[in-house]
Each structure stands twice: as structure tokens, then as C-alpha cells.
Motif scaffolding. Structure first.
Motif, PDB file in Angstrom:
ATOM      1  N   VAL A  89       0.821  -1.215   0.000  1.00 23.18           N
ATOM      2  CA  VAL A  89       0.000   0.000   0.000  1.00 23.18           C
ATOM      3  C   VAL A  89       0.860   1.272   0.000  1.00 23.18           C
ATOM      4  O   VAL A  89       0.561   2.210  -0.748  1.00 23.18           O
ATOM      5  CB  VAL A  89      -1.018  -0.051   1.165  1.00 23.18           C
ATOM      6  N   PRO A  90       1.945   1.333   0.786  1.00 21.44           N
ATOM      7  CA  PRO A  90       2.800   2.528   0.657  1.00 21.44           C
ATOM      8  C   PRO A  90       3.360   2.699  -0.753  1.00 21.44           C
ATOM      9  O   PRO A  90       3.436   3.821  -1.260  1.00 21.44           O
ATOM     10  CB  PRO A  90       3.926   2.268   1.675  1.00 21.44           C
ATOM     11  N   PHE A  93       0.570   4.144  -3.071  1.00 22.53           N
ATOM     12  CA  PHE A  93       0.280   5.569  -2.945  1.00 22.53           C
ATOM     13  C   PHE A  93       1.483   6.447  -3.298  1.00 22.53           C
ATOM     14  O   PHE A  93       1.320   7.549  -3.806  1.00 22.53           O
ATOM     15  CB  PHE A  93      -0.261   5.875  -1.541  1.00 22.53           C
ATOM     16  N   GLN A  98       0.962   8.952  -6.418  1.00 19.93           N
ATOM     17  CA  GLN A  98       1.663  10.235  -6.295  1.00 19.93           C
ATOM     18  C   GLN A  98       2.655  10.442  -7.441  1.00 19.93           C
ATOM     19  O   GLN A  98       2.907  11.573  -7.860  1.00 19.93           O
ATOM     20  CB  GLN A  98       2.393  10.279  -4.954  1.00 19.93           C
ATOM     21  N   GLY A 137     -10.414   7.660   2.776  1.00 22.44           N
ATOM     22  CA  GLY A 137      -9.652   6.546   2.213  1.00 22.44           C
ATOM     23  C   GLY A 137      -8.632   7.070   1.222  1.00 22.44           C
ATOM     24  O   GLY A 137      -7.895   8.016   1.504  1.00 22.44           O
ATOM     25  N   GLU A 141      -6.217  11.947  -2.369  1.00 24.72           N
ATOM     26  CA  GLU A 141      -5.063  12.012  -3.274  1.00 24.72           C
ATOM     27  C   GLU A 141      -5.376  11.433  -4.651  1.00 24.72           C
ATOM     28  O   GLU A 141      -4.715  11.796  -5.629  1.00 24.72           O
ATOM     29  CB  GLU A 141      -3.839  11.334  -2.644  1.00 24.72           C
TER      30      GLU A 141
ATOM     31  N   ALA B 105      -3.177   7.833   1.754  1.00 23.32           N
ATOM     32  CA  ALA B 105      -1.815   8.218   1.364  1.00 23.32           C
ATOM     33  C   ALA B 105      -1.052   8.734   2.580  1.00 23.32           C
ATOM     34  O   ALA B 105       0.114   8.408   2.785  1.00 23.32           O
ATOM     35  CB  ALA B 105      -1.864   9.275   0.257  1.00 23.32           C
ATOM     36  N   ALA B 108      -0.202   5.760   4.929  1.00 19.20           N
ATOM     37  CA  ALA B 108       0.833   4.908   4.328  1.00 19.20           C
ATOM     38  C   ALA B 108       2.199   5.571   4.455  1.00 19.20           C
ATOM     39  O   ALA B 108       3.192   4.926   4.821  1.00 19.20           O
ATOM     40  CB  ALA B 108       0.495   4.629   2.856  1.00 19.20           C
ATOM     41  N   HIS B 109       2.253   6.873   4.176  1.00 22.55           N
ATOM     42  CA  HIS B 109       3.516   7.593   4.307  1.00 22.55           C
ATOM     43  C   HIS B 109       3.951   7.686   5.768  1.00 22.55           C
ATOM     44  O   HIS B 109       5.148   7.641   6.069  1.00 22.55           O
ATOM     45  CB  HIS B 109       3.406   8.997   3.702  1.00 22.55           C
ATOM     46  N   LEU B 123       4.449  14.237   1.896  1.00 18.72           N
ATOM     47  CA  LEU B 123       3.746  13.737   0.717  1.00 18.72           C
ATOM     48  C   LEU B 123       3.070  14.887  -0.016  1.00 18.72           C
ATOM     49  O   LEU B 123       2.852  15.961   0.552  1.00 18.72           O
ATOM     50  CB  LEU B 123       2.703  12.678   1.090  1.00 18.72           C
TER      51      LEU B 123
END
Lengths: 265, 279
Positions: A89-90, A93, A98, A137, A141, B105, B108-109, B123
Motif C-alpha cells: 500500500v505505501p 500511494f 503520487q 480513504g 489524493e 496516502a 501509508a507515508h 507527501l
């Protein structure tokens, strides 16, 4: 998601029209981050009809999922088992979302306003909510990092509000160049698909306006189900009715998915 | 090296009242059996961290274990609301619940920053949203190189992280596969880590040299808990019980039916996984 009962042969429901219209917006070479629920149905319908090479990404980390049944959750086994690869998951994203590698983010909404800001967090005041919704969720982003965003939402005055109670996912803020002023370089929302019509942001004001109406829909229906005085584009078009193929594939997909979820083989 | 413990001993040893606890697993490999043991041991005042609270945090919140929730999406996936979470937020039952709300996000970061030992996570996120207005931990900084405005949030550093995995070997090395979520980062970010597994085997049976493996020395305790992720799933072992996720909506909607279910299926059944959905 699906309507109760089958419509008469040769006809379709408003919900089916919404799914088909949403699916048509996706191109064969798109890389799409798929929200759960109606977006997932529309994206898989596209993959099973006109866009067989469409890359579907789910925020659980699956890249290139080709589910035969619609997942109940964003991380069902079907998504991982049919994917080209599954990342953490990191990584999803950071590198994929990103990093700007996704062309379309496909979102649902509880509330959406005239500038396409989306609320999925709370109805009423945040500190003392009338209704606590699940929250953002991946959507905040997804809305800012995908090259463009499509939204699918059934048309009702509860959903189409003048101003959202909470900006979970930023669309165009207060309109015009608000995105640019925040440093957002992506296009943002470019299409909203409902069970009545298609809406797109006005090129300058960024206010959502109706650009196409689905077959049989009257302007008054759209007006009464929209919480602000919605504008209609000058070159208003009519959405083509679903083809037999589109309807057949969609109904098969929903039927298969319903059987699987009930625990049948 | 981790100790191989019973579920009761692992929770009693590592999870204390007032701790900050992360139970991770993104839809897949959710540590239900461990969460149920936390409920049975009646832990209180926990700060619970989890990207997607799911049914297990609905149960912990409804049973009064939590004081605070750090999260990014709190629903029953594909079904609707988490009713116990909503009851706590909307009505303060069984006690008020403080929310620290992020996006996926951001979470997670923040886990990755915790694993990396950094003082903050950076981020490209939260721009234009109302989340920074309600979560003072979300700030913005200017990149010293490009000048771009970026979001900055504190790292996540749980006192204890609990995850479920497919296998451990007898040394305590752990293998995860399938949707691996944020578990590796959550374990490396934590002071202590408990891993429940489907099986403890002589051979880890790594499918590839690049398989996701947590070395034994990153883990505090290993617990054999076959079926311990039900009603979520364990890739290669059993499927997600989507019917139960759907049934949970009715079970959890009212306080009485919820408490009855918890009494019959969790409190009275020591250290066993939850039952499968009927029908």
C-alpha cells in the motif's frame, strides 16, 4: 447497485444507463484507479466491452486486475489473483498514484457540489455529526494526483448540494483557477455521470453543467434533483442508449457477482 | 528472537491499557483472533491505529476498548457503515471516541516514516481538503529545493503492532503474500510486534527470493492461530467470508444484538477464530 428485477426486453433501467455511460468514458489505454461500488462495475464493464486493455488498479495494491466477478471490498482475493502484480500500500500511494502514473481516478460520492468537491466524510458538523460517513480513504489524493477524475453518483438533491459539508476530495474549490492556486497541476474532475445525465465543468468557471441527457430524461427532472440552479450546455447532446452487448455484459457481470457474494460456487 | 507464545500470553505480555496499538491488514490478513483476545482481556483506553478500521475495530470500539482512533477509512467495505464506530462518534456509546483522521496516502507515508525512523512524513497530499482543518497533525512545508508546498505529518510509531501472516518457521521468520498492505511498515515502525500465523512450519516455503519476509529479529512474539484472519481471508488458505461482512450490518446495527453476538461468539469462546457465516 443493480435494480431489483429485470426490465422488459429491449429496455434498460436508469442505473444501467449510468453504468454504461460511465464505462464508455474509459479508453483502452487508460490506467484507472478504481473506487469500490459503482466505479468498479463501470470500469469492469469497460474492460469487458470496448476497452480490453484497460489497466485497472485498486488501492489495495493490485495492478492490472481482471476480476470475473465484482469485488465486495477493495481487497477481495479475486483482485489479487487476477492482477499482473500486487504491490504494498505505501508503494501504491507513493510510486503509482503520487508518481503520476494513473490517467483516471474513478470515484463515487455521498455529496458533490457545483464545483465538483466531494464529501464522503461527514454530514453536518465534523465535531458533532448528523451522520458519520466512512471518510476519505484513498480519494483525497486520487482526486489530486490522477491526471483526471471521473465521478459516478445517482442524481438526487441529497447528493447534489450547493456546498458540501466537508471537502474530502477537492474538485475545483470555489471555482475558476482555485486548483492552480493550490499548486495542483492535474486536470481534476472532468466528468460526472449520473442516472440522468452527464455533467462537465465549465471551461472557465469550472461550475458543473449538464452536457448530455440520457434518453427519455426531461430537463425538469435534472433541475429538481440538483440542489443548485444547474446550467445546461448550449450544445447539449443525448446519450446513446445502451447497446444489446453493453446491457448483456453488464447484466451477466452483476448476476455473476451476486451469486458469488451469496456464497454460491 | 521472537518467542512462540499462546495468543493469551502474547496479548497479556505485549498489549497494556493505554497503549497505542496498530492491527493492520488491508482487507486481507486482518488479525481478528488477536483482536478478539484483546477484547477478552478487557484492555482499556487504547489508541487504535488502522487505515481501514473494518469489523475488528468496530468490535473493539463497541466493547469499550478504545479512547482514540487514528484512521483513514472507517466503513464496512461494500456494505455500508461501521455502526459501532458511528455510535461512538455520533452518540458517545459506550464512550466518546477521539478521531485522528487522515487519508490512506497520509497513513501509508506515516507508517513508512515510522519504519524509516524519520521525524516526519512528507507527501503531495491533502491540498484543498478539509482534513487539515480537523486534524492539526497535518501541516504544510515548502520543499527547500523546488519550493513546492507539501504536506507533512508525524510518523506512526505504535507501542505494539499486531498482524496476521501465512506462515512462520520455527525460528520465527515470517512470510506474507497476496495483498500485503502496510504490514511490513507497521511492524518495523512499532516498539513491539506480535504476528499470528496460519501455521508454524519447519520450512518457510518462500515462493521467491523476493518474497515478503519479516526476519525473526524484527518480531517480538509469534502465535499459531489457524483461521485467525476470519472473516477476512488468508491468501492460499481460505477465502474472504463476504456473507459474514454483509450479516455484520444487521448484527452491529443495535447495541443489544451486538452485545449478544460478542458474548456468544467472542467472550465465551477462548482464543478461537470467529464462526463462519451460516447459509
Amino acid at each position: 447497485m443493480s435494480d431489483m428485477g429485470q426490465p422488459e426486453p429491449g429496455t434498460h433501467t436508469a442505473s444501467e444507463m449510468m453504468m454504461v455511460a460511465a464505462a464508455r468514458a474509459l479508453k483502452d489505454d487508460d490506467v484507472c484507479l478504481v473506487g469500490i461500488g459503482a466505479p468498479s462495475a463501470a470500469c469492469n464493464l469497460a474492460r469487458l466491452t470496448h476497452a480490453p486493455h484497460l489497466t485497472l488498479i485498486y488501492e489495495s495494491g493490485t495492478i492490472g486486475s481482471k476480476p470475473q466477478v465484482l469485488p465486495l471490498s477493495i481487497g477481495d482475493p479475486e483482485l489479487c489473483e487476477t492482477a499482473l502484480t500486487t504491490v504494498s500500500v505505501p508503494e501504491m500511494f507513493a510510486y503509482w498514484l503520487q508518481g503520476g502514473r494513473i490517467t483516471v481516478g474513478f470515484l463515487a460520492a455521498a455529496q458533490i457540489d457545483r464545483f465538483c468537491n466531494i464529501n464522503t466524510t461527514v454530514i453536518g458538523d465534523y465535531a458533532a455529526p448528523k451522520t458519520r460517513l466512512p471518510g476519505g480513504g484513498g480519494a483525497p489524493e486520487i482526486a489530486s494526483c490522477c491526471q483526471q477524475v471521473f465521478v459516478i453518483v445517482a442524481h438526487s438533491p441529497r447528493a447534489f448540494v450547493p456546498t458540501v459539508d466537508f471537502v474530502t476530495s477537492f474538485g475545483f474549490g470555489t471555482g475558476a483557477d482555485h486548483r492552480r492556486r493550490l499548486g495542483l497541476l492535474t486536470t481534476g474532475p472532468s466528468l460526472v455521470v449520473t442516472d440522468l445525465c452527464l455533467l462537465r465543468p465549465h471551461p472557465h468557471t469550472k461550475e458543473l453543467q449538464v452536457t448530455a441527457m440520457h434518453p427519455g430524461v426531461m430537463r425538469e427532472e435534472i433541475t429538481t434533483r440538483t440542489g443548485w440552479p444547474v446550467q445546461f450546455a448550449e450544445n447539449l447532446s443525448q446519450t446513446p442508449s445502451p447497446t444489446d452487448e453493453e446491457l448483456g455484459v453488464l447484466r451477466d457481470l452483476l448476476r455473476r457477482s451476486g451469486l458469488t457474494r451469496a456464497g454460491a460456487p | 528472537m521472537p518467542r512462540i507464545l499462546s495468543l493469551q500470553d502474547a496479548i497479556a505480555d505485549s498489549v497494556h491499557d493505554g497503549d497505542t496499538v496498530a492491527m493492520e491488514g488491508f482487507t486481507h490478513l486482518i488479525p481478528f483472533a488477536a483482536g478478539h483476545e484483546v477484547i477478552r482481556q478487557r484492555r482499556r483506553d487504547l489508541t487504535l491505529i488502522r487505515m481501514t478500521p473494518d469489523l475488528i475495530y468496530d468490535q473493539l470500539i463497541g466493547m469499550g476498548c478504545a479512547r482514540k482512533l487514528v484512521f483513514s477509512w472507517g466503513g464496512n467495505p461494500g456494505v455500508g457503515s461501521l455502526h459501532r464506530l458511528r455510535d461512538a462518534v455520533e452518540h458517545g456509546w459506550p464512550q466518546p471516541l477521539e478521531l485522528i483522521e487522515h487519508s490512506h496516502a497520509g497513513m501509508a507515508h506515516a507508517y513508512a516514516a515510522g519504519a524509516a525512523g524519520l521525524p516526519l512524513a512528507i507527501l503531495r497530499g491533502y491540498a484543498g481538503t478539509d482534513l487539515p482543518r480537523v486534524n492539526p497533525q497535518i501541516r504544510f512545508i515548502d520543499d527547500p529545493f523546488s519550493g513546492e508546498r507539501l504536506a507533512a505529518i508525524p510518523p506512526l510509531r505504535p507501542d505494539v503492532t499486531i498482524i496476521h501472516a501465512q506462515r512462520a518457521d520455527r525460528t520465527g521468520n515470517v512470510l506474507l503474500e497476496g495483498i500485503i498492505g502496510v504490514q511490513k511498515e507497521a511492524v518495523l515502525a512499532a516498539k513491539r510486534a506480535i504476528v499470528t500465523v496460519e501455521e508454524i512450519a519447519d520450512d518457510l516455503r518462500r515462493p521467491s527470493p523476493n518474497s515478503v519476509v519479516l526476519p525473526a529479529w524484527t518480531v517480538h512474539a509469534i502465535v499459531a492461530a489457524p483461521g485467525g484472519a476470519r472473516p477476512s481471508y488468508a491468501h492460499g488458505y481460505y477465502r474472504r467470508d463476504n456473507a459474514f461482512y454483509t450479516q455484520w450490518d444487521a448484527i452491529s446495527r443495535e447495541r443489544e444484538t451486538f452485545l449478544t453476538w460478542m458474548r456468544d461468539n467472542v467472550l465465551r469462546i477462548p482464543s478461537s477464530p470467529p464462526p463462519r457465516a451460516r447459509g
